[in-house]
Design a protein around this motif. Structure first.
Motif, PDB file in Angstrom:
ATOM      1  N   VAL A 117       0.860  -1.177   0.000  1.00 19.78           N
ATOM      2  CA  VAL A 117       0.000   0.000   0.000  1.00 19.78           C
ATOM      3  C   VAL A 117       0.899   1.231   0.000  1.00 19.78           C
ATOM      4  O   VAL A 117       1.707   1.414   0.916  1.00 19.78           O
ATOM      5  N   SER A 118       0.770   2.049  -1.026  1.00 15.69           N
ATOM      6  CA  SER A 118       1.598   3.246  -1.137  1.00 15.69           C
ATOM      7  C   SER A 118       0.802   4.476  -0.707  1.00 15.69           C
ATOM      8  O   SER A 118      -0.336   4.670  -1.147  1.00 15.69           O
ATOM      9  N   PHE A 119       1.425   5.280   0.153  1.00 14.22           N
ATOM     10  CA  PHE A 119       0.828   6.523   0.632  1.00 14.22           C
ATOM     11  C   PHE A 119       1.867   7.618   0.435  1.00 14.22           C
ATOM     12  O   PHE A 119       2.880   7.627   1.124  1.00 14.22           O
ATOM     13  N   TYR A 120       1.621   8.492  -0.554  1.00 17.58           N
ATOM     14  CA  TYR A 120       2.627   9.455  -0.975  1.00 17.58           C
ATOM     15  C   TYR A 120       3.910   8.699  -1.330  1.00 17.58           C
ATOM     16  O   TYR A 120       3.887   7.810  -2.167  1.00 17.58           O
ATOM     17  N   ASN A 121       5.034   9.006  -0.673  1.00 18.87           N
ATOM     18  CA  ASN A 121       6.304   8.355  -1.014  1.00 18.87           C
ATOM     19  C   ASN A 121       6.604   7.131  -0.161  1.00 18.87           C
ATOM     20  O   ASN A 121       7.671   6.529  -0.292  1.00 18.87           O
ATOM     21  N   ASP A 122       5.684   6.761   0.712  1.00 21.39           N
ATOM     22  CA  ASP A 122       5.888   5.618   1.594  1.00 21.39           C
ATOM     23  C   ASP A 122       5.161   4.392   1.064  1.00 21.39           C
ATOM     24  O   ASP A 122       4.038   4.494   0.563  1.00 21.39           O
ATOM     25  N   ARG A 123       5.805   3.247   1.177  1.00 21.39           N
ATOM     26  CA  ARG A 123       5.197   1.984   0.792  1.00 21.39           C
ATOM     27  C   ARG A 123       5.093   1.114   2.037  1.00 21.39           C
ATOM     28  O   ARG A 123       6.085   0.900   2.743  1.00 21.39           O
TER      29      ARG A 123
END
Length: 229
Positions: A20-26
């Protein structure tokens, strides 16, 4: 909000894995109702690893009505990467058996055959700090529904207010805290918030929602340097 999901489509009945990607975080996410898989996930979480001492915690359940007070359906936990925090790992490095991303577990506890003893031990271990918004009430419901006691909790609202010196943050929800602390917009559509969390098969929207909530709790605490308190 920049968010998407990748389904690994594993050929198992016991679990599935998503990114699950949230902005630049996976956020590497496992969804399961299988207690043995929960034990396997927990076996990689150790208090000796500084990435693991903060744990984002959240729960979801089917909305109550005047006739039913529904039990918790999913328990979400999120920790940091599973390599020692002291290691300096160059970008792009691939290490066998090592995940460089935050790790999330979505345990469909309502559909589990039994509650792993390792989960009870993990939640009761004071070496871990469990963080969230309104976490005390979530933990009270965990105790009431499943006799799971969480030993060491920190509400992010008070933490943020103290760290940033802004008293009003004590009244913020997770969405507003994400904006104030991380500078990121978090969408919480009611169609997902009030959805059937007791379904055996969660939708992509539910998985994204659950994983991101637990991750945001972890990340806010990390950014506020809870570990250094």
């Amino acid at each position: 909000m920049a968010i998407n999901i990748v389904d690994y489509e594993l050929p198992y009945d016991t679990h599935n894995v998503y990114d699950v990607s949230f902005y630049n975080d996976r956020v590497h996410t496992m969804v399961t109702s299988n207690s043995a898989m929960v034990e396997s996930w927990l076996s990689n979480v150790t208090p000796a690893n500084p990435n693991h001492r903060i744990v984002g915690l959240d729960v979801e359940w089917r909305p109550n009505n005047r006739y039913h007070n529904n039990p918790i359906a999913t328990l979400q936990l999120c920790t940091g990467p599973n390599y020692p925090g002291s290691l300096q790992i160059p970008a792009g490095t691939v290490l066998p058996g090592v995940c460089l991303d935050p790790n999330c577990l979505i345990f469909q506890i309502l559909h589990s055959e039994w509650i792993p003893h390792s989960l009870s031990t993990f939640l009761a271990n004071p070496a871990f700090t469990f963080v969230g918004v309104g976490i005390e009430s979530d933990c009270e419901k965990l105790l009431l529904d499943y006799r799971l006691r969480v030993a060491n909790v920190v509400d992010l609202r008070g933490l943020a207010a103290d760290r940033l010196g802004v008293w009003e943050l004590r009244n913020f929800g997770l969405k507003r805290l994400a904006s104030a602390v991380l500078g990121k917009e978090l969408e919480k559509p009611k169609s997902v918030t009030l959805s059937r969390w007791d379904n055996q098969w969660l939708t992509y929207a539910q998985i994204q929602y659950a994983a991101v909530d637990a991750f945001i709790s972890y990340e806010i605490a990390r950014q506020l340097n809870l570990r250094g308190a």
